[in-house]
Design a protein around this motif. Structure first.
Motif, PDB file in Angstrom:
ATOM      1  N   MET A   1     -17.612 -20.835  23.006  1.00 35.82           N
ATOM      2  CA  MET A   1     -17.369 -19.602  23.729  1.00 35.82           C
ATOM      3  C   MET A   1     -18.226 -18.464  23.179  1.00 35.82           C
ATOM      4  SD  MET A   1     -14.750 -21.804  23.314  1.00 35.82           S
ATOM      5  CE  MET A   1     -13.596 -21.229  22.042  1.00 35.82           C
ATOM      6  N   GLU A   2     -18.361 -18.405  21.845  1.00 35.08           N
ATOM      7  CA  GLU A   2     -19.210 -17.384  21.240  1.00 35.08           C
ATOM      8  C   GLU A   2     -20.672 -17.610  21.593  1.00 35.08           C
ATOM      9  OE1 GLU A   2     -16.538 -16.375  17.248  1.00 35.08           O
ATOM     10  OE2 GLU A   2     -17.954 -18.041  17.232  1.00 35.08           O
TER      11      GLU A   2
ATOM     12  N   ARG B   1     -21.783 -18.781  24.291  1.00 34.52           N
ATOM     13  CA  ARG B   1     -21.968 -18.337  25.668  1.00 34.52           C
ATOM     14  C   ARG B   1     -22.053 -16.805  25.732  1.00 34.52           C
ATOM     15  NH1 ARG B   1     -21.848 -21.207  30.135  1.00 34.52           N
ATOM     16  NH2 ARG B   1     -21.060 -23.047  29.048  1.00 34.52           N
ATOM     17  N   ASP B   2     -21.269 -16.139  24.897  1.00 33.99           N
ATOM     18  CA  ASP B   2     -21.230 -14.672  24.914  1.00 33.99           C
ATOM     19  C   ASP B   2     -22.447 -14.049  24.241  1.00 33.99           C
ATOM     20  OD1 ASP B   2     -18.815 -14.700  26.239  1.00 33.99           O
ATOM     21  OD2 ASP B   2     -17.605 -14.467  24.420  1.00 33.99           O
ATOM     22  N   ASN B   3     -22.977 -14.715  23.193  1.00 36.69           N
ATOM     23  CA  ASN B   3     -24.043 -14.074  22.421  1.00 36.69           C
ATOM     24  C   ASN B   3     -25.457 -14.526  22.804  1.00 36.69           C
ATOM     25  OD1 ASN B   3     -24.371 -16.601  21.214  1.00 36.69           O
ATOM     26  ND2 ASN B   3     -23.275 -16.057  19.329  1.00 36.69           N
TER      27      ASN B   3
ATOM     28  N   ALA C   1     -17.574 -22.809  31.726  1.00 39.24           N
ATOM     29  CA  ALA C   1     -17.248 -21.687  30.843  1.00 39.24           C
ATOM     30  C   ALA C   1     -15.736 -21.523  30.717  1.00 39.24           C
ATOM     31  CB  ALA C   1     -17.875 -20.400  31.385  1.00 39.24           C
TER      32      ALA C   1
END
Length: 359
Positions: free
Chosen positions: A118-119, A121-123, A260
């Motif tokens: 998840m991180e 995907r966010d960063n 996601a």
């Protein structure tokens, strides 16, 4: 010359599958889409559980999409699967990056990730992986279908500190360097031969992902599991670029958004499975060998500092220039993280206590 010959042989092997019609299909009348999928693992392997979670959610969120699971190693050898997806034999594939480090040396970096899926995907790490896959393989990187289970050393004998001297251990490409740095002897063995090799004292132990040894009965032929654990075991969900480009934007959006949305559940699933399987080993009599704080710190430095520095950076950066961005993104200090989790978030020790906390 050898590369050309290899490509010709691969093309010959792929022709029957191409003729069989393994390609993205769309019904122009109602917009239904069929996407073929092959796995580097047998259908009932635990490493497929995440992708089946994704498929089940996709049925609810995007019922016009059908994922046609074609099979595992029986339809294509795992070490050829990336080329099968790249060539369009299958629209989609699930496999660890370790299966294709020869084609993409940058996949050596995946196990060092300091982030959850998840991180990543966010960063923006997902975009870096996508760039690497598109440029080198003609493949779209969709995300993680396996995450949350670190590598573990299983041994017949108690491990005293960081010294495996005198012992031989079945390893994968991800763990052979680590065993060598601990003065052990890495042994390359197919998974199906590990139980017999341990039973007959051919090897002293084995490295494995934290989920899976019980499927081979290894808890019956080892006596100890080492903590802390190290490195994330991850597998990637990939799609042929041409098949991806043929999809309408609604379908592309549904695939990326559904994965996601599923990644947190996939990650939690493998965390749970890690704890449950470790408890299964302990119930069978395997004992956890937990290193003291000094040795724990030294082990993680062997894995994440020495192992990182030992990578063939010249080759990685030459073949995958975008890996420079990945190296920068992964350059996160270990200090202050403790020893109960690998940097990517998976449990590595105190599994009994963690199991109680999760109940």
């Amino acid at each position: 010359m050898l590369g050309t010959l290899r490509k010709r042989l691969l093309a010959i092997l792929l022709v029957p599958l191409l003729v069989a019609g393994c390609s993205t299909a769309a019904d122009e009348d109602n917009g239904d889409v069929t996407i073929t999928l092959a796995s580097g693992f047998a259908k009932n392997h635990s490493n497929n559980e995440g992708v089946f979670m994704f498929i089940d959610r996709l049925k609810e969120s995007a019922p016009w999409i059908t994922i046609d699971f074609k099979g595992g190693p029986e339809v294509m050898a795992p070490n050829l699967l990336i080329e099968g997806v790249s060539a369009g034999v299958f629209d989609m594939g699930i496999m660890p990056g370790d299966y294709y480090v020869d084609q993409v040396p940058a996949m050596e970096l995946a196990r060092f990730t300091p982030f959850t899926p998840m991180e990543e995907r966010d960063n923006g790490v997902v975009e870096i992986y996508d760039e690497i896959h598109r440029e080198q393989l003609g493949v779209t990187y969709l995300g993680r279908a396996v995450a949350g289970m670190p590598q573990v050393i299983l041994s017949r004998d108690n491990i005293d500190g960081l010294d495996l001297r005198g012992g031989s251990y079945r390893t994968s490409s991800a763990t052979s360097g680590m065993v060598s740095r601990m003065n052990g002897v890495p042994v390359d063995l197919p998974g199906g031969e590990v139980y017999t090799a341990l039973e007959r004292n051919v090897v002293s132990g084995a490295t494995w992902a934290s989920v899976g040894p019980s499927s081979l009965g290894l808890e019956g032929v080892v006596n100890h599991d080492l903590a802390p654990r190290f490195y994330e075991s991850v597998a990637n969900l990939l799609m042929n670029d041409r098949a991806w480009d043929r999809l309408d934007s609604r379908t592309q959006h549904a695939l990326t958004e559904t994965l996601a949305e599923t990644e947190p559940d996939i990650f939690a699933h493998y965390l749970d499975r890690t704890v449950e399987e470790t408890q299964q080993w302990h119930d069978a009599g395997v004992q956890e060998t937990r290193l003291n704080e000094e040795d724990s710190e030294a082990l993680l430095k062997l894995a994440y500092v020495d192992g990182w520095e030992d990578l063939d950076w010249d080759r990685i950066l030459t073949t995958s220039p975008a890996a420079a961005d990945l190296r920068e993104a992964y350059d996160v200090p270990l200090e202050g993280r403790g020893y109960d989790r690998v940097p990517g978030g998976a449990f590595v020790s105190d599994t009994e206590e963690l199991q109680e906390d999760m109940q």
